[in-house]
Design a protein around this motif. Structure first.
Motif, short mmCIF file in Angstrom:
data_model
loop_
_atom_site.label_atom_id
_atom_site.label_comp_id
_atom_site.label_asym_id
_atom_site.label_seq_id
_atom_site.Cartn_x
_atom_site.Cartn_y
_atom_site.Cartn_z
N MET B 93 0.58 -1.14 -0.10
CA MET B 93 -0.05 -0.10 0.09
C MET B 93 0.72 1.32 0.02
SD MET B 93 -2.94 0.72 2.67
CE MET B 93 -1.95 1.06 4.34
N TRP B 94 1.68 1.21 0.88
CA TRP B 94 2.38 2.52 1.06
C TRP B 94 3.51 2.83 0.07
CZ3 TRP B 94 0.25 6.10 3.96
CH2 TRP B 94 -0.79 5.78 4.79
N PRO B 95 4.59 1.61 -0.72
CA PRO B 95 4.88 1.99 -1.77
C PRO B 95 3.79 2.69 -3.10
CG PRO B 95 5.77 0.09 -1.09
CD PRO B 95 4.34 0.67 -0.04
N ALA B 96 2.62 2.18 -2.93
CA ALA B 96 1.97 2.39 -4.08
C ALA B 96 1.44 3.94 -4.02
CB ALA B 96 0.46 1.51 -4.52
N ILE B 97 1.24 4.13 -2.89
CA ILE B 97 0.90 6.32 -2.70
C ILE B 97 2.13 6.51 -2.68
CG2 ILE B 97 -0.22 7.44 -0.49
CD1 ILE B 97 -1.21 4.95 0.56
N LEU B 98 2.93 6.36 -2.31
CA LEU B 98 4.22 7.11 -2.68
C LEU B 98 4.71 7.26 -4.33
CD1 LEU B 98 6.79 8.33 -1.63
CD2 LEU B 98 8.04 6.54 -1.86
N CYS B 99 4.15 6.08 -4.99
CA CYS B 99 4.58 6.26 -6.68
C CYS B 99 3.60 7.42 -6.76
CB CYS B 99 4.50 4.50 -6.96
SG CYS B 99 5.73 3.51 -6.80
N ALA B 100 2.53 6.77 -7.11
CA ALA B 100 1.58 7.91 -7.35
C ALA B 100 1.50 9.25 -6.96
CB ALA B 100 -0.46 7.26 -6.93
N ILE B 101 1.94 9.04 -5.83
CA ILE B 101 2.59 11.19 -6.07
C ILE B 101 4.30 11.90 -6.33
CG2 ILE B 101 3.23 12.41 -3.97
CD1 ILE B 101 1.89 11.40 -1.81
N VAL B 102 4.30 11.04 -6.71
CA VAL B 102 5.65 10.96 -7.87
C VAL B 102 5.19 10.93 -9.49
CG1 VAL B 102 7.88 10.06 -8.86
CG2 VAL B 102 7.35 9.88 -6.26
N PHE B 103 4.92 10.30 -9.61
CA PHE B 103 3.76 10.49 -10.67
C PHE B 103 3.41 11.57 -11.14
CE2 PHE B 103 -0.09 10.50 -13.30
CZ PHE B 103 0.22 10.41 -14.57
N GLY B 104 2.65 12.03 -9.72
CA GLY B 104 2.30 13.78 -9.74
C GLY B 104 2.26 14.53 -10.07
N LEU B 105 4.54 14.39 -9.12
CA LEU B 105 5.49 15.64 -9.25
C LEU B 105 5.74 15.75 -10.88
CD1 LEU B 105 6.92 14.54 -5.66
CD2 LEU B 105 5.75 16.53 -6.26
N LEU B 106 6.35 14.41 -11.29
CA LEU B 106 6.41 14.31 -12.36
C LEU B 106 5.94 15.23 -13.64
CD1 LEU B 106 7.98 10.46 -12.80
CD2 LEU B 106 9.64 12.81 -13.31
N ILE B 107 4.37 14.63 -13.57
CA ILE B 107 3.85 15.30 -14.84
C ILE B 107 3.00 16.82 -14.45
CG2 ILE B 107 1.32 15.45 -15.79
CD1 ILE B 107 2.19 12.69 -16.54
N GLY B 108 4.30 17.18 -13.44
CA GLY B 108 4.27 18.51 -12.95
C GLY B 108 5.01 19.18 -13.86
N PHE B 109 6.29 18.60 -13.29
CA PHE B 109 7.37 18.71 -14.12
C PHE B 109 7.87 18.91 -15.36
CE2 PHE B 109 11.59 17.84 -15.88
CZ PHE B 109 12.61 18.84 -14.99
N VAL B 110 6.92 17.41 -15.99
CA VAL B 110 7.18 18.01 -17.44
C VAL B 110 5.77 19.45 -17.20
CG1 VAL B 110 5.54 17.12 -19.51
CG2 VAL B 110 6.78 15.54 -17.44
N ASN B 111 5.18 19.71 -17.26
CA ASN B 111 3.85 21.29 -16.91
C ASN B 111 4.67 22.16 -16.66
OD1 ASN B 111 1.62 19.93 -17.84
ND2 ASN B 111 0.98 19.78 -15.71
N GLY B 112 5.77 22.15 -16.20
CA GLY B 112 6.68 23.62 -15.43
C GLY B 112 7.83 23.76 -16.76
N PHE B 113 7.99 22.33 -17.18
CA PHE B 113 8.99 22.75 -18.69
C PHE B 113 8.34 23.52 -19.66
CE2 PHE B 113 10.41 20.76 -22.29
CZ PHE B 113 11.63 21.35 -22.89
N LEU B 114 7.06 22.67 -20.09
CA LEU B 114 6.26 23.16 -21.22
C LEU B 114 5.84 24.41 -20.74
CD1 LEU B 114 4.64 20.27 -21.91
CD2 LEU B 114 6.35 21.23 -23.41
N VAL B 115 5.53 25.64 -19.83
CA VAL B 115 4.96 26.97 -20.04
C VAL B 115 5.91 27.37 -19.46
CG1 VAL B 115 3.73 27.98 -17.97
CG2 VAL B 115 2.50 25.36 -18.70
N VAL B 116 7.39 27.23 -18.16
CA VAL B 116 7.75 28.26 -17.38
C VAL B 116 9.12 27.85 -18.09
CG1 VAL B 116 8.75 28.71 -16.24
CG2 VAL B 116 6.82 27.30 -15.29
N HIS B 117 9.85 26.88 -18.87
CA HIS B 117 10.93 27.00 -19.78
C HIS B 117 10.36 27.29 -21.42
CE1 HIS B 117 14.18 25.18 -21.57
NE2 HIS B 117 15.11 25.45 -20.40
N GLN B 118 9.67 26.55 -21.53
CA GLN B 118 9.60 26.83 -23.13
C GLN B 118 8.13 28.16 -23.32
OE1 GLN B 118 10.40 24.90 -25.72
NE2 GLN B 118 12.44 23.72 -23.94
N LYS B 119 7.87 28.55 -21.90
CA LYS B 119 6.70 29.31 -22.39
C LYS B 119 5.61 29.52 -23.46
CE LYS B 119 10.25 33.04 -21.46
NZ LYS B 119 11.28 32.27 -20.88
#
Lengths: 325, 320
Positions: B93-119
């Motif tokens: 259970m707990w590793p699965a939850i951790l993975c889910a949160i890491v997934f969200g952080l990763l998508i946020g990272f991609v969003n940030g790359f596209l919006v902030v870095h690539q404007k």
């Protein structure tokens, strides 16, 4: 010398790729699928492809003008819901021709109401328009639910003549479907409106820079009314084509149309910043989406992965569009 | 006299805040109704059912204050909710939850790359990302609800602690944490500076790209956290919950007074905006309003409040 010439050709190839990327992508898709799946070029499939130019293209054509004018319209889903359920029930009450006219009028009126809300608040940004039209979409959908009591209405419940809608839905002139002819006629009209009239140019200038446009004497308030009314009207056309084709109208029939229409417009190359774009580009955008889903269907890819592909193309197209500037 | 009125903080809040008067109207109105609105049970229940949206709003507020917005949270919510259940048999259970949160952080990272870095334009790019993730969620579950097999999982959101629902406590902790982050840390203050004027912030030596990027990463992370809490609350992961969530949450944040222009607003305002929505739902249920009319009223309220906000900005422009 030859090195420079070579570099020149390379650059012009790169320029060509960049400005006509969509055409290149469409050609690549067609050739690639035709090799892997010969059925793709069969007559049946081509007719099937032509049929796909249905509700989505109508909605996307209207959306093009809103985006060209520097705004956005999320209310098309709600307008489609409302127009579909009201029109289908009006066939029974007032007959088919008045029902068609009233349906289109409701679409246009909803669009005009959107522009009234936006104008009276003095909103100038896309973000404000986004949330206001989202709220309006909710209102229209709720009206559609209230009107239909949440139930789906069918063609076979109507005992009056409905030949007009049956023709729109399934009629053919030779091998060409009537809805495709309607699309061609509307495209020609809208293209003339966009390129040959002062109002069409005024819309583009409004989208380019609202304050500058106002200073040089363009009536931006009128442009805003025109773009939203047109978008509402085209959503109405989309709704009628949609329910005529599937012969039923549910009050949730329009869900997802707003995202797909924006997707088609943006993928076609009309930038969200406003000020440029064309209905012809939107046709290319829709063509790419239709071809893509057709190819993926033929190749047996699950519909869920097709949604993923659509999202990925949207993200990629916007990113590419942004790099061009 | 006018000046003293203006400088009065209470009047300032009332003119900037559209959600607070709306909440007060509902609170006063309910005094005269013969319903069970004013019972501790109902008030707690109202907080409990608003909690997921509130948590989502905390993350989104960071991006909106920095002059962006995040419409991909609906997609992140459902995919991370599904991941936190689907990965349970594989890793616990707990590793699965951790993975889910890491997934969200990763998508946020991609969003940030596209919006902030690539404007790129934030709302359309995150809308596309949300669409993409909805497809991923449908593919992962085959568009069926996916129940969890571990009974402890359900207790995370549905359990209580000294009579208080866990979800309410988690929301409160996150509220305090994010409010502190926005108000008392360098990162939070830099976000306001970036949203206020990007170029000025850049020239004053703020690492604008890294700071704004981090806002998107955190927004993705909170959306994933909310996703696992929602799955736990319902004991199911499903692709359908994300459809309108993103628009409702972003709208609620704006209704609370965090402006899309950037640089204005904050966590308490966003909480009020989302609470206004939650309370409206609760009040309408209490008054036995039918569901279609509820949808109608909700749409009308959204239009009215955003209208007021735009109108106030127009008056401000004309005053200058």
């Amino acid at each position: 010398m030859s090195g420079i010439a070579k570099e020149g050709t390379l650059r012009s190839v790169a320029d060509f790729m960049r400005s006509y990327l969509l055409v290149v992508l469409i050609a690549a898709l067609v050739i690639g699928t035709a090799i892997f799946e010969p059925r793709f070029l069969s007559g049946m499939n081509l007719i099937n492809l032509m049929r796909q130019f249905g509700p989505l293209i109508m909605v996307a054509l209207g959306m093009t003008f809103v985006i060209m004018g520097g705004f956005i319209d999320l209310s098309v889903a709600g307008i489609i819901n409302l127009v579909a359920v009201v029109t289908i029930s009006l066939i029974q009450i007032v007959g088919q021709v008045p029902a068609l006219i009233l349906g289109l009028a409701i679409g246009a009126a909803c669009g005009a109401l959107n522009s009234a809300v936006i104008l009276s608040s003095g909103a100038l940004t896309q973000a404000e328009a986004l949330f206001m039209t989202f709220g309006m979409s909710t209102v229209y959908s709720a009206l559609a639910l209230l009107y239909s009591h949440g139930s789906t209405m069918h063609f076979w419940d109507i005992n009056k003549s409905k030949s007009l809608f049956q023709a729109i839905g399934a009629g053919k002139v030779g091998p060409v479907s009537i809805s495709f002819l309607i699309f061609l006629a509307l495209l020609a009209l809208l293209w003339l409106f966009q390129t040959k009239t002062t109002e069409g140019r005024a819309i583009r200038l409004t989208g380019g820079n609202k304050i500058a446009a106002e200073l040089v004497g363009i009536r931006i308030r009128r442009s805003i009314v025109v773009i939203y009314t047109l978008c509402g009207l085209m959503a109405g056309v989309g709704a009628i084509v949609l329910f005529s084709r599937i012969t039923t109208a549910a009050p949730v029939i329009g869900a997802g149309f707003e995202t797909n229409a924006i997707l088609a417009v943006v993928v076609g190359g009309t930038t969200l910043k406003g000020g440029n774009g064309s209905v012809l580009r939107t046709v290319m955008g829709v063509l790419l989406i239709i071809l893509m889903s057709n190819c993926l269907n033929l190749l047996g890819v699950s519909p869920y992965l097709q949604v993923v592909a659509k999202g990925a193309i949207l993200v990629f197209a916007i990113w590419l569009d942004n790099r061009k500037q | 006299m006018v000046l003293t009125l203006r400088s009065n903080p209470l009047v300032g809040i009332l003119t900037k805040q559209k959600a607070l008067p709306f909440i007060l109207v509902m609170l006063v109105g309910m005094l005269f109704s013969k319903t069970r609105f004013y019972t501790p049970y109902n008030l707690l229940d109202m907080l409990n059912s608003s909690s997921i949206l509130l948590i989502l709003a905390f993350g989104v507020t960071l991006t909106i204050v920095a002059g962006g917005c995040d419409l991909s949270i609906g997609g992140i919510l459902v995919v991370s909710g599904i991941l936190s259940i689907k990965l349970q048999p594989v890793m616990g259970m707990w590793p699965a939850i951790l993975c889910a949160i890491v997934f969200g952080l990763l998508i946020g990272f991609v969003n940030g790359f596209l919006v902030v870095h690539q404007k790129t334009e934030p709302f359309i790019i995150t809308l596309g990302m949300g669409l993409l993730l909805t497809g991923v969620a449908q593919q992962l579950t085959d568009a069926h609800p996916l129940p969890s097999q571990i009974s402890d999982f359900m207790m995370i959101s549905n359990g209580t602690f000294y009579g208080l629902p866990n979800l309410v406590i988690i929301t409160l902790v996150l509220f305090l944490l994010s409010a502190w982050l926005m108000r008392y840390t360098q990162f939070g203050r830099n976000l306001y500076a970036i949203g206020g004027d990007y170029e000025v912030a850049r020239y004053s030596g703020i690492n604008v790209i890294r700071t704004k990027w981090l806002a998107f990463v955190l927004s993705g992370g909170t959306a994933a956290f909310a996703g696992f809490l929602l799955s736990s609350k319902l004991n199911t992961g499903s692709a359908i919950y994300g459809d309108l969530t993103a628009l409702v949450v972003n709208c609620g944040v704006v209704v609370g007074g965090t402006s899309f222009a950037g640089g204005i607003g904050g966590i308490p305002q966003s909480a009020l905006g989302l609470l206004a929505f939650g309370m409206l739902d609760n009040v309408m249920n209490m008054l036995d309003i039918t569901s279609y009319i509820q949808i109608l009223l909700k749409g009308a309220v959204i239009v009215a409040i955003i209208w007021l906000d735009s109108f106030a900005q127009k008056r401000k422009r004309e005053a200058i």
